[in-house]
Write an enzyme that holds these catalytic residues in place. Sequence first.
Site, short mmCIF file in Angstrom:
data_model
loop_
_atom_site.label_atom_id
_atom_site.label_comp_id
_atom_site.label_asym_id
_atom_site.label_seq_id
_atom_site.Cartn_x
_atom_site.Cartn_y
_atom_site.Cartn_z
N GLY A 40 -5.95 -3.84 7.52
CA GLY A 40 -6.95 -2.78 7.53
C GLY A 40 -8.06 -2.92 8.57
N ARG A 95 -15.08 -6.28 0.04
CA ARG A 95 -14.33 -5.83 1.22
C ARG A 95 -13.62 -4.50 0.95
NH1 ARG A 95 -8.70 -4.57 2.61
NH2 ARG A 95 -8.41 -5.07 4.79
N THR A 152 0.88 -1.18 0.00
CA THR A 152 0.00 0.00 0.00
C THR A 152 0.91 1.22 0.00
OG1 THR A 152 -1.81 -1.06 1.17
CG2 THR A 152 -1.57 1.31 1.54
N GLY A 176 -1.28 -1.55 6.65
CA GLY A 176 -1.28 -2.72 7.52
C GLY A 176 -2.61 -3.45 7.41
N ASP A 180 -8.98 0.00 5.37
CA ASP A 180 -8.91 1.27 6.09
C ASP A 180 -8.47 2.45 5.23
OD1 ASP A 180 -6.39 -0.16 5.92
OD2 ASP A 180 -5.55 1.49 7.09
N1 ASP Z 1 -4.34 -1.36 4.84
C1 ASP Z 1 -4.56 -2.00 3.58
C2 ASP Z 1 -5.90 -2.68 3.62
O1 ASP Z 1 -6.21 -3.33 4.60
C3 ASP Z 1 -3.51 -2.99 3.22
C4 ASP Z 1 -2.09 -2.56 3.50
O2 ASP Z 1 -1.84 -1.46 3.92
O3 ASP Z 1 -1.17 -3.36 3.28
O4 ASP Z 1 -6.63 -2.60 2.68
#
Ligand code: ASP
Length: 344
Positions: free
Chosen positions: A266, A240, A212, A264, A243
């Site tokens: 989410g 889905r 991300t 991270g 965040d």
């Molecule tokens: N936060 C992102 C999500 O959950 C994924 C990521 O940041 O790696 O969609």
Amino acid sequence: MKGRFCYFLFAVLGMHLFSPAMAQQKSSYVLVIHGGAGTILKKNMTPEKEAAYKASLKQALTTGYRILQSGGSSLDAVEATVKVLENDSLFNAGKGAVFTHEGRNELDAAIMNGKTRAAGAVAGVTTVKNPVSAARAVMEKSEHVMMVGPGAEKFAKEAGLEIVDPSYFRTESRWKDLQKALHEDSVAAAKSNAYTNPGKFGIKNKDYKFGTVGAVALDQQGNLAAATSTGGMTDKKYGRIGDSPIIGAGTYANNQTAAISCTGWGEYYIRNVVAYDLSALIEYKGLSVQQAGNAVIKKVGDMGGDGGLIALDKKGNMTMSFNTEGMYRGAITKDGKIEVEIYK
Ligand code: ASP
């Protein structure tokens, strides 16, 4: 008379141009970026791959820096920076996004202006080349904050943004990640009833994300902005949303506190309202951006989530907190000094 007028003009201009407040503002324009957090270990990285990541991060930082250096807005800087990373297939945003359970690339993005707290977001888009620009269009060209799916795509097209065939986002390595995840799904399903364990099944393997992207910036006018863009998590189920496009969870900016972009797992970032929580810790508890960053990452970790964030306050203080093995990250300050890091 003329002489006295000139003296007056000089004095006023001088005060304005050389006031300490101005000098401080000018000296603190900063851009901070991340390219995802996770189990990023040096032993799993080839020198070539590491060099490629670092070169991409530097290119993104340089792009945003040029805008800030020439007096451009933090909003322009974060959008342009994130676009560079979206166009780079190394990252899980735009081209190179991870695949959903059904084998699609569904993209989420958000942007926020710290001066006005105007915000825009799109989620689940499959044809917009640069989702971050669609988020900005939602912020500036609609009365809304968030638009999803085909509606968001229709809006992006009307706003004149580049539309691509969904196959544009596909990369072989992300496709292989999905095949691996589907295999793990079927093994897990054979062992238990997946639907008795909601929320975990399908994204049980926290390492199926990475990449991300996000940027936070402070410009010469003292304004903060934040932007985040992602493909989400590999094998994410139907509809889905993570965040990243949720204002206050993965993205937030307020000139009085900080600009924040998260990465991270989410679901944990949504449940902890991480980006807003960081801002609130500064606003209500007077914590520094670093203390607030560490506090919210600890909360995520205590609940079982993992990831990281970048945050920048109005004085140019920054933090890059994470509880994973690594996070692609970097910063550039007024003097043009670039720092990029990957591991803990
Ligand atoms: N936060 C992102 C999500 O959950 C994924 C990521 O940041 O790696 O969609």
